[in-house]
Design a protein around this motif. Sequence first.
Motif, PDB file in Angstrom:
ATOM      1  N   HIS A  92     -48.717  31.553 -36.597  1.00 39.64           N
ATOM      2  CA  HIS A  92     -50.139  31.438 -36.299  1.00 39.64           C
ATOM      3  C   HIS A  92     -50.923  32.697 -36.672  1.00 39.64           C
ATOM      4  CE1 HIS A  92     -48.771  27.919 -34.052  1.00 39.64           C
ATOM      5  NE2 HIS A  92     -49.995  27.484 -34.186  1.00 39.64           N
ATOM      6  N   GLY A  93     -50.286  33.611 -37.421  1.00 41.51           N
ATOM      7  CA  GLY A  93     -50.992  34.759 -37.978  1.00 41.51           C
ATOM      8  C   GLY A  93     -51.027  36.022 -37.133  1.00 41.51           C
ATOM      9  N   ALA A  94     -50.159  36.147 -36.152  1.00 40.79           N
ATOM     10  CA  ALA A  94     -50.163  37.343 -35.307  1.00 40.79           C
ATOM     11  C   ALA A  94     -49.688  38.567 -36.079  1.00 40.79           C
ATOM     12  CB  ALA A  94     -49.269  37.133 -34.088  1.00 40.79           C
ATOM     13  N   ASN A  95     -50.243  39.704 -35.738  1.00 34.22           N
ATOM     14  CA  ASN A  95     -49.842  40.987 -36.309  1.00 34.22           C
ATOM     15  C   ASN A  95     -48.529  41.406 -35.659  1.00 34.22           C
ATOM     16  OD1 ASN A  95     -49.487  43.731 -36.873  1.00 34.22           O
ATOM     17  ND2 ASN A  95     -51.672  44.136 -36.877  1.00 34.22           N
ATOM     18  N   MET A  96     -47.522  41.673 -36.467  1.00 34.89           N
ATOM     19  CA  MET A  96     -46.199  42.031 -35.961  1.00 34.89           C
ATOM     20  C   MET A  96     -46.059  43.519 -35.665  1.00 34.89           C
ATOM     21  SD  MET A  96     -44.174  39.328 -35.797  1.00 34.89           S
ATOM     22  CE  MET A  96     -45.371  38.097 -35.378  1.00 34.89           C
ATOM     23  N   ASP A  97     -47.094  44.318 -35.922  1.00 26.86           N
ATOM     24  CA  ASP A  97     -46.979  45.770 -35.812  1.00 26.86           C
ATOM     25  C   ASP A  97     -47.785  46.424 -34.698  1.00 26.86           C
ATOM     26  OD1 ASP A  97     -45.193  46.269 -37.878  1.00 26.86           O
ATOM     27  OD2 ASP A  97     -46.769  46.182 -39.386  1.00 26.86           O
ATOM     28  N   THR A  98     -48.649  45.704 -34.023  1.00 26.12           N
ATOM     29  CA  THR A  98     -49.539  46.340 -33.056  1.00 26.12           C
ATOM     30  C   THR A  98     -48.739  47.010 -31.943  1.00 26.12           C
ATOM     31  OG1 THR A  98     -51.237  44.698 -33.525  1.00 26.12           O
ATOM     32  CG2 THR A  98     -51.506  46.015 -31.532  1.00 26.12           C
ATOM     33  N   ALA A  99     -48.904  48.332 -31.839  1.00 24.06           N
ATOM     34  CA  ALA A  99     -48.177  49.114 -30.829  1.00 24.06           C
ATOM     35  C   ALA A  99     -48.816  48.921 -29.462  1.00 24.06           C
ATOM     36  CB  ALA A  99     -48.180  50.588 -31.210  1.00 24.06           C
ATOM     37  N   GLY A 100     -48.007  49.051 -28.446  1.00 21.53           N
ATOM     38  CA  GLY A 100     -48.477  48.969 -27.068  1.00 21.53           C
ATOM     39  C   GLY A 100     -47.859  50.080 -26.244  1.00 21.53           C
ATOM     40  N   VAL A 101     -48.275  50.193 -25.014  1.00 23.82           N
ATOM     41  CA  VAL A 101     -47.773  51.238 -24.132  1.00 23.82           C
ATOM     42  C   VAL A 101     -46.612  50.694 -23.325  1.00 23.82           C
ATOM     43  CG1 VAL A 101     -48.328  52.771 -22.218  1.00 23.82           C
ATOM     44  CG2 VAL A 101     -50.033  52.340 -23.993  1.00 23.82           C
ATOM     45  N   ASN A 102     -45.499  51.396 -23.373  1.00 22.30           N
ATOM     46  CA  ASN A 102     -44.316  51.032 -22.604  1.00 22.30           C
ATOM     47  C   ASN A 102     -44.485  51.578 -21.191  1.00 22.30           C
ATOM     48  OD1 ASN A 102     -41.826  50.405 -21.612  1.00 22.30           O
ATOM     49  ND2 ASN A 102     -40.725  51.916 -22.831  1.00 22.30           N
ATOM     50  N   LYS A 162     -41.644  41.617 -42.419  1.00 21.98           N
ATOM     51  CA  LYS A 162     -42.252  42.749 -43.121  1.00 21.98           C
ATOM     52  C   LYS A 162     -41.746  42.848 -44.555  1.00 21.98           C
ATOM     53  CE  LYS A 162     -43.179  46.470 -40.589  1.00 21.98           C
ATOM     54  NZ  LYS A 162     -42.964  47.605 -39.670  1.00 21.98           N
ATOM     55  N   SER A 163     -40.457  42.587 -44.776  1.00 23.48           N
ATOM     56  CA  SER A 163     -39.906  42.626 -46.133  1.00 23.48           C
ATOM     57  C   SER A 163     -40.596  41.610 -47.034  1.00 23.48           C
ATOM     58  CB  SER A 163     -38.399  42.347 -46.117  1.00 23.48           C
ATOM     59  OG  SER A 163     -37.700  43.448 -45.651  1.00 23.48           O
ATOM     60  N   LYS A 164     -40.784  40.396 -46.512  1.00 22.74           N
ATOM     61  CA  LYS A 164     -41.448  39.357 -47.310  1.00 22.74           C
ATOM     62  C   LYS A 164     -42.891  39.740 -47.634  1.00 22.74           C
ATOM     63  CE  LYS A 164     -38.609  35.479 -45.862  1.00 22.74           C
ATOM     64  NZ  LYS A 164     -38.509  34.244 -45.108  1.00 22.74           N
ATOM     65  N   ALA A 165     -43.588  40.305 -46.652  1.00 20.27           N
ATOM     66  CA  ALA A 165     -44.977  40.732 -46.883  1.00 20.27           C
ATOM     67  C   ALA A 165     -45.029  41.835 -47.930  1.00 20.27           C
ATOM     68  CB  ALA A 165     -45.606  41.199 -45.579  1.00 20.27           C
ATOM     69  N   HIS A 166     -44.085  42.769 -47.869  1.00 21.50           N
ATOM     70  CA  HIS A 166     -44.051  43.851 -48.841  1.00 21.50           C
ATOM     71  C   HIS A 166     -43.697  43.336 -50.233  1.00 21.50           C
ATOM     72  CE1 HIS A 166     -44.933  46.812 -45.896  1.00 21.50           C
ATOM     73  NE2 HIS A 166     -43.780  46.705 -45.257  1.00 21.50           N
ATOM     74  N   GLU A 167     -42.777  42.379 -50.296  1.00 20.13           N
ATOM     75  CA  GLU A 167     -42.425  41.779 -51.592  1.00 20.13           C
ATOM     76  C   GLU A 167     -43.642  41.121 -52.231  1.00 20.13           C
ATOM     77  OE1 GLU A 167     -39.152  39.050 -51.293  1.00 20.13           O
ATOM     78  OE2 GLU A 167     -37.796  40.619 -50.584  1.00 20.13           O
ATOM     79  N   ALA A 169     -46.790  41.845 -51.690  1.00 21.86           N
ATOM     80  CA  ALA A 169     -47.758  42.873 -52.078  1.00 21.86           C
ATOM     81  C   ALA A 169     -47.337  43.558 -53.371  1.00 21.86           C
ATOM     82  CB  ALA A 169     -47.905  43.907 -50.965  1.00 21.86           C
ATOM     83  N   CYS A 170     -46.038  43.760 -53.540  1.00 18.27           N
ATOM     84  CA  CYS A 170     -45.544  44.465 -54.725  1.00 18.27           C
ATOM     85  C   CYS A 170     -45.444  43.561 -55.956  1.00 18.27           C
ATOM     86  CB  CYS A 170     -44.175  45.078 -54.440  1.00 18.27           C
ATOM     87  SG  CYS A 170     -44.237  46.418 -53.238  1.00 18.27           S
ATOM     88  N   ALA A 171     -45.267  42.267 -55.756  1.00 21.14           N
ATOM     89  CA  ALA A 171     -45.054  41.341 -56.876  1.00 21.14           C
ATOM     90  C   ALA A 171     -46.223  41.328 -57.849  1.00 21.14           C
ATOM     91  CB  ALA A 171     -44.794  39.934 -56.352  1.00 21.14           C
ATOM     92  N   SER A 172     -47.426  41.412 -57.331  1.00 24.00           N
ATOM     93  CA  SER A 172     -48.595  41.333 -58.205  1.00 24.00           C
ATOM     94  C   SER A 172     -49.214  42.697 -58.501  1.00 24.00           C
ATOM     95  CB  SER A 172     -49.651  40.426 -57.565  1.00 24.00           C
ATOM     96  OG  SER A 172     -50.044  40.974 -56.309  1.00 24.00           O
ATOM     97  N   ALA A 173     -48.630  43.755 -57.983  1.00 21.32           N
ATOM     98  CA  ALA A 173     -49.208  45.090 -58.175  1.00 21.32           C
ATOM     99  C   ALA A 173     -48.932  45.608 -59.579  1.00 21.32           C
ATOM    100  CB  ALA A 173     -48.642  46.049 -57.147  1.00 21.32           C
ATOM    101  N   THR A 174     -49.943  46.215 -60.166  1.00 20.33           N
ATOM    102  CA  THR A 174     -49.787  46.826 -61.487  1.00 20.33           C
ATOM    103  C   THR A 174     -49.921  48.345 -61.417  1.00 20.33           C
ATOM    104  OG1 THR A 174     -52.150  46.517 -61.921  1.00 20.33           O
ATOM    105  CG2 THR A 174     -50.640  44.777 -62.677  1.00 20.33           C
ATOM    106  N   GLU A 182     -46.809  51.649 -48.712  1.00 17.80           N
ATOM    107  CA  GLU A 182     -46.265  51.233 -47.406  1.00 17.80           C
ATOM    108  C   GLU A 182     -44.939  50.513 -47.605  1.00 17.80           C
ATOM    109  OE1 GLU A 182     -45.380  50.277 -43.544  1.00 17.80           O
ATOM    110  OE2 GLU A 182     -46.804  51.772 -44.266  1.00 17.80           O
ATOM    111  N   ALA A 183     -44.857  49.675 -48.642  1.00 18.34           N
ATOM    112  CA  ALA A 183     -43.606  48.968 -48.937  1.00 18.34           C
ATOM    113  C   ALA A 183     -42.490  49.963 -49.259  1.00 18.34           C
ATOM    114  CB  ALA A 183     -43.807  48.001 -50.096  1.00 18.34           C
ATOM    115  N   LEU A 184     -42.797  50.973 -50.037  1.00 17.28           N
ATOM    116  CA  LEU A 184     -41.797  51.986 -50.378  1.00 17.28           C
ATOM    117  C   LEU A 184     -41.311  52.719 -49.131  1.00 17.28           C
ATOM    118  CD1 LEU A 184     -43.320  53.479 -53.655  1.00 17.28           C
ATOM    119  CD2 LEU A 184     -41.259  52.088 -53.443  1.00 17.28           C
TER     120      LEU A 184
END
Length: 196
Positions: A92-102, A162-167, A169-174, A182-184
């Motif tokens: 459903h499009g949630a951000n997988m990286d948003t940090a929170g307070v433990n 994250k790997s799929k998102a980075h792939e 992003a990199c697939a179409s990058a020139t 970020e992928a690197l």
Amino acid sequence: LANNGGHTACVALLEEAMNKAHEEACASATESTPVVEEALRFYASSGDEARLTALLERGIVTIDSQDAEGRTAVWLAAEKGVVEVMRVLHQHGANMDTAGVNTRDADWTMDDYEGAPMWHNKATGKYLFSAYGATDPRIISPVEIASKNGHDQVVSFVEEVKSKAHEEACASATESTPAVEEALRFYASSGDEARL
């Protein structure tokens, strides 16, 4: 508290009461409100995939809403190790990286800030350290809280996403872009030599 003490009957009663209260609040809602967002986070943290999915499919909730500690539904699901809920949130499009307070580490004090003296006013201490670049050791990502709690399936799932998102992003990058950089960094930190 009841959950930590092994009082499963009490936990079940409390969860049932919370579910009923959230269902009543969400039934008439037509937009995202603090109560609807609280329901989203409750369903995620309790692993209630059916109610979470039903709420998300109504399209009335801000999926990345945060509680007072900055924790999102993803963060709370990662903390509990509920990988199925993580999948639903991702779909459903949630951000997988948003940090929170433990806030679960009771032994945390202002002394835990890197090089921090004990501040009598914690708000002042937090401001000074955030303004000058020190980090609050309680602020951690969903992957970090899942790893800390031994939820390897959640860690693997988020790394796969994250790997799929980075792939992509990199697939179409020139040329080098922030997404490629970020992928690197991600591939280097995860030891993925093939993609690196």
